[in-house]
Design an enzyme around this catalytic site. Structure first.
Site, PDB file in Angstrom:
ATOM      1  N   ASP A  93      38.053 -31.759 -24.126  1.00  0.00           N
ATOM      2  CA  ASP A  93      37.595 -30.824 -23.106  1.00  0.00           C
ATOM      3  C   ASP A  93      37.038 -31.649 -21.946  1.00  0.00           C
ATOM      4  O   ASP A  93      36.774 -32.834 -22.079  1.00  0.00           O
ATOM      5  CB  ASP A  93      36.614 -29.797 -23.664  1.00  0.00           C
ATOM      6  CG  ASP A  93      35.303 -30.392 -24.117  1.00  0.00           C
ATOM      7  OD1 ASP A  93      35.073 -31.571 -23.843  1.00  0.00           O
ATOM      8  OD2 ASP A  93      34.510 -29.671 -24.737  1.00  0.00           O
ATOM      9  N   SER A  94      36.897 -31.024 -20.800  1.00  0.00           N
ATOM     10  CA  SER A  94      36.652 -31.773 -19.564  1.00  0.00           C
ATOM     11  C   SER A  94      35.197 -32.137 -19.334  1.00  0.00           C
ATOM     12  O   SER A  94      34.881 -32.903 -18.440  1.00  0.00           O
ATOM     13  CB  SER A  94      37.104 -30.931 -18.378  1.00  0.00           C
ATOM     14  OG  SER A  94      36.248 -29.803 -18.261  1.00  0.00           O
ATOM     15  N   GLY A  95      34.299 -31.554 -20.127  1.00  0.00           N
ATOM     16  CA  GLY A  95      32.873 -31.783 -19.896  1.00  0.00           C
ATOM     17  C   GLY A  95      32.247 -30.691 -19.050  1.00  0.00           C
ATOM     18  O   GLY A  95      31.031 -30.628 -18.909  1.00  0.00           O
ATOM     19  N   GLY A  96      33.076 -29.812 -18.490  1.00  0.00           N
ATOM     20  CA  GLY A  96      32.566 -28.737 -17.639  1.00  0.00           C
ATOM     21  C   GLY A  96      31.532 -27.878 -18.344  1.00  0.00           C
ATOM     22  O   GLY A  96      30.442 -27.649 -17.830  1.00  0.00           O
ATOM     23  N   PHE A  97      31.854 -27.442 -19.557  1.00  0.00           N
ATOM     24  CA  PHE A  97      30.952 -26.549 -20.298  1.00  0.00           C
ATOM     25  C   PHE A  97      29.599 -27.220 -20.537  1.00  0.00           C
ATOM     26  O   PHE A  97      28.549 -26.617 -20.343  1.00  0.00           O
ATOM     27  CB  PHE A  97      31.583 -26.140 -21.633  1.00  0.00           C
ATOM     28  CG  PHE A  97      30.692 -25.269 -22.471  1.00  0.00           C
ATOM     29  CD1 PHE A  97      30.545 -23.918 -22.180  1.00  0.00           C
ATOM     30  CD2 PHE A  97      29.980 -25.792 -23.541  1.00  0.00           C
ATOM     31  CE1 PHE A  97      29.710 -23.104 -22.948  1.00  0.00           C
ATOM     32  CE2 PHE A  97      29.142 -24.989 -24.310  1.00  0.00           C
ATOM     33  CZ  PHE A  97      29.012 -23.647 -24.007  1.00  0.00           C
ATOM     34  N   GLN A 190      39.277 -18.233 -15.602  1.00  0.00           N
ATOM     35  CA  GLN A 190      37.890 -17.773 -15.561  1.00  0.00           C
ATOM     36  C   GLN A 190      37.872 -16.356 -14.973  1.00  0.00           C
ATOM     37  O   GLN A 190      38.884 -15.690 -14.979  1.00  0.00           O
ATOM     38  CB  GLN A 190      37.025 -18.761 -14.762  1.00  0.00           C
ATOM     39  CG  GLN A 190      36.827 -20.108 -15.454  1.00  0.00           C
ATOM     40  CD  GLN A 190      35.929 -20.045 -16.688  1.00  0.00           C
ATOM     41  OE1 GLN A 190      35.339 -19.017 -17.022  1.00  0.00           O
ATOM     42  NE2 GLN A 190      35.834 -21.163 -17.399  1.00  0.00           N
ATOM     43  N   ASP A 267      38.969 -23.492 -31.018  1.00  0.00           N
ATOM     44  CA  ASP A 267      38.070 -24.560 -31.462  1.00  0.00           C
ATOM     45  C   ASP A 267      36.662 -23.999 -31.511  1.00  0.00           C
ATOM     46  O   ASP A 267      36.339 -23.070 -30.782  1.00  0.00           O
ATOM     47  CB  ASP A 267      38.088 -25.745 -30.490  1.00  0.00           C
ATOM     48  CG  ASP A 267      37.154 -25.495 -29.314  1.00  0.00           C
ATOM     49  OD1 ASP A 267      36.020 -26.006 -29.344  1.00  0.00           O
ATOM     50  OD2 ASP A 267      37.518 -24.746 -28.394  1.00  0.00           O
ATOM     51  N   CYS A 307      39.227 -26.549 -52.106  1.00  0.00           N
ATOM     52  CA  CYS A 307      38.693 -27.777 -51.504  1.00  0.00           C
ATOM     53  C   CYS A 307      38.015 -28.662 -52.553  1.00  0.00           C
ATOM     54  O   CYS A 307      37.658 -28.207 -53.641  1.00  0.00           O
ATOM     55  CB  CYS A 307      37.727 -27.451 -50.360  1.00  0.00           C
ATOM     56  SG  CYS A 307      36.046 -27.019 -50.892  1.00  0.00           S
ATOM     57  N   CYS A 310      34.600 -27.258 -53.829  1.00  0.00           N
ATOM     58  CA  CYS A 310      34.645 -26.126 -54.765  1.00  0.00           C
ATOM     59  C   CYS A 310      35.242 -26.517 -56.114  1.00  0.00           C
ATOM     60  O   CYS A 310      34.908 -25.929 -57.140  1.00  0.00           O
ATOM     61  CB  CYS A 310      35.409 -24.964 -54.141  1.00  0.00           C
ATOM     62  SG  CYS A 310      34.445 -24.163 -52.832  1.00  0.00           S
ATOM     63  N   HIS A 336      34.002 -28.018 -47.240  1.00  0.00           N
ATOM     64  CA  HIS A 336      34.329 -26.641 -47.633  1.00  0.00           C
ATOM     65  C   HIS A 336      34.583 -25.750 -46.417  1.00  0.00           C
ATOM     66  O   HIS A 336      35.589 -25.024 -46.363  1.00  0.00           O
ATOM     67  CB  HIS A 336      33.231 -26.012 -48.501  1.00  0.00           C
ATOM     68  CG  HIS A 336      33.438 -24.544 -48.644  1.00  0.00           C
ATOM     69  ND1 HIS A 336      34.416 -24.010 -49.472  1.00  0.00           N
ATOM     70  CD2 HIS A 336      32.893 -23.488 -47.977  1.00  0.00           C
ATOM     71  CE1 HIS A 336      34.437 -22.695 -49.324  1.00  0.00           C
ATOM     72  NE2 HIS A 336      33.519 -22.355 -48.421  1.00  0.00           N
TER      73      HIS A 336
END
EC number: 2.4.2.29
Length: 372
Positions: A93-97, A190, A267, A307, A310, A336
């Site tokens: 991701d670009s770092g914007g968030f 957006q 994600d 998994c 478990c 898990h």
């Protein structure tokens, strides 16, 4: 084109799609959930474990890697894949968030964003050009455009100015990215919760004919019903022959609802973050393993789960590890939760293939407790 989606099937009762995402580091079945490896690691997991869990693509974070250890060091190491010993696909991701979450610690101009590092308080600057150059140094398969992540709630005027800046910044990202043979730039829609603004944003960015598109500015505190409503009118505006990515969404209900609205990629830090808080995802809802009722419970977290955790450990043992602050507890819980979500996506893909997605949703929601 570095990244493309091959749509194998479109569901006849929902907008769900079954596909294959072709990347320079492998082919990934979609819809897919991408575990988040913020600082070039999915917390507590080795790359081999991620592969065993069924992860073919992970997400990493430009903002954090730009600050530490620095993108030039990662370039020197041979790129992010070599640096972290991961041969699957990577989306950065670009770092914007992250920059926009800093609130008062940042200043937005047309040029970019000036902010203070959360590590040492030093002044830093990120622009569309710098965010793209950093991602070129990282060598990720999918590069996200540097956008202005509109907060919720936002006034109409703010949301409009913000989406228009996001479009201008996207063009600058596109001009900067010179590695399109091996890196794919995704644009981000957006427009906050305003239908006409989402339409404007989608029209502006799809005009640039990019390899993929994301829906941003959701999962930022709005009610889920509102998020679904925005997806209902936004996803159909995106090209059918390009991958569609819903950013920051990873709760089981939202994954299923997102898929039904035509999303291919998701994600979220949710599975790894709640694992470290002692909470497990199960078919019958969330289980807080650290609670007292697990103290004498020698059954696995989820008897239907395949998994490593478990198959080998009881709730009582996991509770003991978590209460004792043992690192193994965090690892086993993370294994898990990630397996639960990769398995959920696998079941969703099977349901699309067999034309039973609405029925699958109803059964899952009932068992999980969403319908009670």
């Amino acid at each position: 084109m570095a990244v493309r989606i091959e749509v194998l099937k479109e569901d006849n009762r929902t907008r769900a799609r079954l596909g294959k995402l072709h990347t320079p580091h492998g082919v990934i079945e979609t819809p897919v959930f991408m575990p988040v490896g913020t600082q070039a690691t999915v917390k507590t997991m080795t790359p081999e474990e991620l592969k065993d869990l069924g992860a073919g693509i992970i997400l990493s974070n430009t903002y954090h890697l730009f600050l530490r250890p620095g993108h030039e060091l990662i370039r020197e190491a041979g790129g992010l894949h070599a640096f972290m010993h991961w041969d699957g696909a990577i989306l950065t991701d670009s770092g914007g968030f992250q920059v926009f979450s800093l609130g008062d610690l940042r200043k937005i101009t047309e040029e970019g964003v000036e902010f203070r590092s959360h590590l040492d308080g030093s002044k830093k600057f990120l622009s569309p050009e710098i965010a793209t150059q950093v991602q070129m140094a990282l060598g990720s398969d999918i590069v996200m455009a540097f956008d202005e992540c509109t907060p919720y709630p936002a006034t109409r005027d703010y949301a409009k100015a913000s989406l228009e800046r996001t479009t201008r910044w996207l063009k600058r990202c596109q001009e900067t990215l010179t590695t399109t043979d091996r890196q794919a730039l995704f644009g981000i829609v957006q427009g906050s919760m305003y239908e006409d603004l989402r339409k404007q944003s989608a029209a502006e960015i799809t005009e640039l004919d990019l390899p993929g598109y994301a829906v941003g500015g959701l999962s930022v505190g709005e009610p889920k019903e509102l998020m679904y409503e925005v997806l209902d009118y936004t996803v159909p505006l995106l090209p059918k022959d390009k991958p569609r990515y819903l950013m920051g969404v990873g709760s089981p209900d939202a994954l299923i609802e997102g898929v039904m609205r035509g999303i291919d990629m998701f994600d979220c830090v949710l599975p790894t973050r709640i694992a470290r808080n002692g909470t497990a995802l199960t078919r019958y809802g969330k289980l807080v393993v650290r609670n007292a009722e697990s103290a004498h419970d020698f059954s696995p977290i989820d008897p239907t789960c395949d998994c490593y955790t478990c198959k080998n450990y009881s709730r009582a043992y996991l509770r003991h590890l978590i209460k004792a602050d043992e690192i193994l507890g965090l690892r086993l819980m993370t294994i898990h939760n990630l397996r639960f979500l990769t398995n959920l996506m696998s079941e969703i893909r099977a349901a699309i293939k067999e034309n039973r997605l609405p029925e699958y949703r109803e059964k899952f929601f009932y068992e999980y407790g969403y319908l009670k």
